[in-house]
Design a protein around this motif. Structure first.
Motif, PDB file in Angstrom:
ATOM      1  N   THR A   1       2.716  -2.827   8.170  1.00 44.39           N
ATOM      2  CA  THR A   1       1.526  -2.062   7.802  1.00 44.39           C
ATOM      3  C   THR A   1       0.304  -2.984   7.824  1.00 44.39           C
ATOM      4  O   THR A   1       0.299  -4.021   7.145  1.00 44.39           O
TER       5      THR A   1
ATOM      6  N   GLN B   1       6.298  11.752   7.565  1.00 46.08           N
ATOM      7  CA  GLN B   1       4.842  11.837   7.352  1.00 46.08           C
ATOM      8  C   GLN B   1       4.117  11.678   8.688  1.00 46.08           C
ATOM      9  O   GLN B   1       3.366  10.722   8.877  1.00 46.08           O
TER      10      GLN B   1
ATOM     11  N   ARG C   1       7.659   6.573  -0.531  1.00 45.84           N
ATOM     12  CA  ARG C   1       7.230   7.247  -1.762  1.00 45.84           C
ATOM     13  C   ARG C   1       8.385   7.551  -2.712  1.00 45.84           C
ATOM     14  O   ARG C   1       8.166   7.996  -3.827  1.00 45.84           O
TER      15      ARG C   1
ATOM     16  N   VAL D   1       0.234  10.932   8.940  1.00 42.27           N
ATOM     17  CA  VAL D   1      -0.333   9.630   8.596  1.00 42.27           C
ATOM     18  C   VAL D   1      -0.549   8.808   9.865  1.00 42.27           C
ATOM     19  O   VAL D   1      -1.484   8.022   9.976  1.00 42.27           O
TER      20      VAL D   1
ATOM     21  N   ILE E   1       0.853  -1.194   0.000  1.00 39.55           N
ATOM     22  CA  ILE E   1       0.000   0.000   0.000  1.00 39.55           C
ATOM     23  C   ILE E   1       0.886   1.241   0.000  1.00 39.55           C
ATOM     24  O   ILE E   1       2.071   1.159   0.349  1.00 39.55           O
ATOM     25  N   GLY E   2       0.329   2.375  -0.397  1.00 38.87           N
ATOM     26  CA  GLY E   2       1.079   3.640  -0.403  1.00 38.87           C
ATOM     27  C   GLY E   2       2.268   3.544  -1.340  1.00 38.87           C
ATOM     28  O   GLY E   2       2.163   3.051  -2.465  1.00 38.87           O
ATOM     29  N   GLY E   3       3.424   3.959  -0.837  1.00 39.40           N
ATOM     30  CA  GLY E   3       4.628   3.916  -1.663  1.00 39.40           C
ATOM     31  C   GLY E   3       4.999   2.505  -2.068  1.00 39.40           C
ATOM     32  O   GLY E   3       5.731   2.298  -3.029  1.00 39.40           O
ATOM     33  N   SER E   4       4.483   1.525  -1.370  1.00 38.43           N
ATOM     34  CA  SER E   4       4.770   0.128  -1.716  1.00 38.43           C
ATOM     35  C   SER E   4       3.764  -0.418  -2.725  1.00 38.43           C
ATOM     36  O   SER E   4       3.744  -1.619  -2.994  1.00 38.43           O
TER      37      SER E   4
ATOM     38  N   SER F   1       6.545  -4.088   1.830  1.00 42.82           N
ATOM     39  CA  SER F   1       6.265  -3.152   2.917  1.00 42.82           C
ATOM     40  C   SER F   1       7.593  -2.748   3.532  1.00 42.82           C
ATOM     41  O   SER F   1       8.309  -3.594   4.060  1.00 42.82           O
ATOM     42  N   LYS F   2       7.899  -1.470   3.441  1.00 43.96           N
ATOM     43  CA  LYS F   2       9.182  -1.036   3.992  1.00 43.96           C
ATOM     44  C   LYS F   2       9.245  -1.359   5.484  1.00 43.96           C
ATOM     45  O   LYS F   2      10.184  -1.984   5.952  1.00 43.96           O
ATOM     46  N   SER F   3       8.223  -0.945   6.209  1.00 37.87           N
ATOM     47  CA  SER F   3       8.233  -1.161   7.658  1.00 37.87           C
ATOM     48  C   SER F   3       8.004  -2.632   7.996  1.00 37.87           C
ATOM     49  O   SER F   3       8.425  -3.116   9.032  1.00 37.87           O
TER      50      SER F   3
ATOM     51  N   GLU G   1       2.281  13.867   0.290  1.00 37.29           N
ATOM     52  CA  GLU G   1       2.820  13.325   1.540  1.00 37.29           C
ATOM     53  C   GLU G   1       4.141  14.021   1.894  1.00 37.29           C
ATOM     54  O   GLU G   1       4.477  14.169   3.062  1.00 37.29           O
TER      55      GLU G   1
ATOM     56  N   LYS H   1      -3.765   6.271  11.644  1.00 34.91           N
ATOM     57  CA  LYS H   1      -3.482   4.858  11.953  1.00 34.91           C
ATOM     58  C   LYS H   1      -3.771   4.587  13.427  1.00 34.91           C
ATOM     59  O   LYS H   1      -4.337   3.562  13.789  1.00 34.91           O
TER      60      LYS H   1
ATOM     61  N   GLN I   1       0.837  11.036  -4.088  1.00 34.75           N
ATOM     62  CA  GLN I   1       1.519  10.662  -2.844  1.00 34.75           C
ATOM     63  C   GLN I   1       2.859  11.379  -2.713  1.00 34.75           C
ATOM     64  O   GLN I   1       3.165  11.969  -1.669  1.00 34.75           O
TER      65      GLN I   1
END
Ligand SMILES: O=P(O)(O)OC[C@H]1O[C@H](O)[C@H](O)[C@@H](O)[C@@H]1O
Length: 607
Positions: A254, A513, A311, A516, A195-198, A249-251, A386, A520, A382
């Motif tokens: 998510t 960001q 992003r 955001v 999702i998002g940048g991913s 997913s970078k993190s 963002e 969440k 984005q």
């Protein structure tokens, strides 16, 4: 991932057809559209600007110069066009800023700010902590030129990852790495979960660059909407057995992405397939996702780096296309120039500052006249919003910065909202993206004497640009020869740098960001409340006889009377999904409602 769909293969390199640009016939087209008197629009521009400039803008000349209105004399406009036209010969990319009305005075006054912005970007590329809140370096520029990375181990990391991705892509495409139980004996589909940048970057690039018949087709799960997820899985049908699932997913934590993964894993189980033999993780080392993939023994794991924001991760593992990297690297070189007129990203930032008064007073409408670039506006949404949409500046002043971005594609939008752009509320500037090559050589034909299908598209772009300008609507035009990995890489790099420079001009951190997180966190609180609601309803539903509860009773027993509205929304949602039953009343009259659960869960009751 794009590499897997056939994008890794080398594409013909771009050769600019000519050094001088073909000049659009703005004069002819502006004759074709009625123009309004200048004085009218001058007034409105001046009025809007004075209100906004009083907030934070210190560039005094902006207000004065804007009162002058836009240049309308065709000869003077032509001079302005030629004077300001930026060309990147090797990339075949042009940037026309002549339809943005900045004055020489404005440019002169902005010079010291650009000086500081160029310096800030130089420091960033050398490894400065350019994202101060998160204490991080910002290194997406190193991805396309590893030698720039400030430490040798980073260079090795980048190069090794790139090689590993390309090798993996080759092995998947050649069938060396194959799914265990597919009749085809090779992977035929990619399902990307992120999702998002991913998601946005891979989606944009896949749409822009995938060949008509790629070796692997790409689908995306980029939301936690069960209907959308079911649809993607259903469309795969029996080909699930030959689907490579790439979880990005970078993190690595998510929730939407985790949910997508869990749903896909469930589908694999139900089809009797072993997910680990078809799953790939792209994430930071040692993240939850990385550890899951390692423990479960997925087919492959590729790293995303701490110093690359989601992003700006378009060029990191997963989208490994050497040609894209070459395009981006060439654009990076061009946008390192500290001479404004030679630096297309600085020119863009200048236009944004002028058009938006340095305070985001206008929206950025992105209009690519090419179907394959449809998702460019969504991608830029984005990247720009963002990065620039920030409450505080770097000195802690409340500035509420940002630039809104929207758009789809021309000429389709001609039949949708361009009416308002031409005549309605004047709260935007346009960026036209022009692609000169209509079709591969030898495929064109004239659908009426002297006119091809592509000529229509060209006419629509030029006509719209002229018609908007005639009504004082400013625009920028970016022209590329063709949509290729190289030009797409260059476009991405152009905007990444423009965003970085603009952020410096308005003194904000483009690389975090914080906003955001608020949404969440609030979503987490809603789910925690839902668990309490369920426990209260369960207890009442385990009574004999069952005790249906009013909203007020639920709220009270949850010790959350102030959350009654959220409790109502939770129950409405559960009722719509047959997880709560309505004993009395209906959701249209919340105070009439009495609810219970269809089943009593004794385990939970005594847990
Ligand atoms: O790649 P992930 O860590 O899963 O993050 C996905 C997205 O999450 C957040 O919403 C961030 O604001 C985005 O910048 C990021 O791209």
């Amino acid at each position: 991932m794009a590499a897997l769909s056939g994008l890794c293969s080398s594409s013909p390199s771009l050769k600019p057809k000519h050094d001088r640009v073909v000049i659009p016939l703005f004069r002819k087209y502006s004759l074709a559209f009625p123009t309004r008197s200048n004085s009218c629009s001058k007034l409105s521009v001046a009025g809007e600007v004075s209100a906004d400039l009083s907030k934070t803008n210190s560039v005094g000349v902006l207000k004065k110069a804007k009162q002058g209105g836009l240049e309308k004399d065709p000869k003077a406009l032509w001079r302005r066009y030629v004077d300001w036209l930026y060309q990147h010969k090797e990339l075949g990319l042009y940037l026309d800023v002549s339809r943005i009305g900045f004055s020489d005075e404005f440019v002169a006054e902005m010079e010291p700010r650009f000086h500081a912005a160029f310096q800030a970007i130089e420091d960033l590329e050398k490894g400065a902590i350019a994202n101060p809140d998160e204490g991080r370096m910002v290194g997406h520029y190193w991805l396309r030129n590893a030698k720039l990375a400030p430490k040798p181990f980073l260079q090795v990391q980048i190069e090794k990852t790139l090689d590993a991705i390309c090798k993996f892509a080759d092995d998947v495409i050649s069938g060396k790495i194959k799914p265990p139980s597919s009749p085809e004996g090779r992977f035929t589909q990619i399902l990307s979960v992120g999702i998002g940048g991913s998601a946005l970057g891979p989606q944009f690039v896949a749409e822009a660059l995938a060949p008509d018949n790629p070796p692997l087709k790409i689908r995306f799960i980029d939301n936690t909407d069960p209907g959308g997820i079911d649809h993607q899985i259903a469309q795969l049908g029996p080909e699930l057995a030959s689907t490579l699932v790439i979880v990005i997913s970078k993190s690595g934590g998510t929730p939407e992405t985790r949910n997508g993964l869990l749903e896909v894993q469930k589908a694999f189980r139900e089809a009797g397939l072993d997910f680990s033999k078809q799953g790939v993780a792209i994430t930071q080392e040692n993240s939850l996702l990385d550890n899951t993939a390692r423990i479960e023994g997925w087919v492959a794991r590729f790293p995303m780096f701490d110093w690359v924001g989601g992003r700006t991760s378009e060029m990191s593992a997963g989208i490994d296309i050497r040609e894209m990297l070459v395009g981006a690297s060439m654009m990076d070189n061009a946008t390192r120039s500290s001479v404004l007129k030679d630096n297309p990203a600085a020119l863009l930032a200048l236009c944004w500052y002028w058009a938006c008064d340095g305070v985001g007073s206008k929206d950025m409408v992105i209009l690519p006249y090419k179907d394959s670039l449809l998702l460019f506006s969504r991608y830029l949404q984005q990247l720009v919003m963002e990065s620039l949409g920030k409450e505080f500046d770097l000195d802690g002043n409340r500035v509420n910065q940002g630039i809104s971005v929207y758009g789809n594609k021309g000429s389709t939008d001609q039949h949708a909202y361009i009416q308002q752009l031409r005549e309605g509320v004047h709260n935007f500037f346009v960026t036209f993206i022009e692609v000169l090559r209509d079709r591969p050589p030898g495929h064109d034909w004239e659908l009426e004497p002297g006119v091809t299908c592509g000529d229509y598209l060209f006419g629509m772009l030029q006509g719209t640009r002229s018609a908007l300008y005639a009504n004082d609507r400013e625009s920028v035009t970016v022209t590329v020869q063709e949509v290729t990995p190289r030009s797409v890489g260059a476009l991405v790099a152009l905007y990444e740098r423009a965003v970085g420079l603009y952020a410096s001009l308005v003194n904000i951190n483009a690389y975090h960001q914080p906003g955001v997180e608020a949404g969440k966190k609030a979503a987490g609180e809603v789910l925690a409340l839902q668990k309490r609601v369920l426990a209260v309803l369960n207890e009442a539903s385990c009574k004999d006889p069952v005790e249906p509860l009013t909203l007020e009773e639920v709220a009270e027993r949850c010790h959350a009377p102030e959350d009654i509205e959220m409790i109502y929304k939770i129950i409405e949602h559960m009722a719509a999904n047959d997880r709560a039953l309505i004993a009395e009343g209906d959701c249209g009259s919340p105070n009439s409602l009495k609810v219970f659960l269809g089943e009593c869960n004794l385990d939970e009751l005594y847990a």
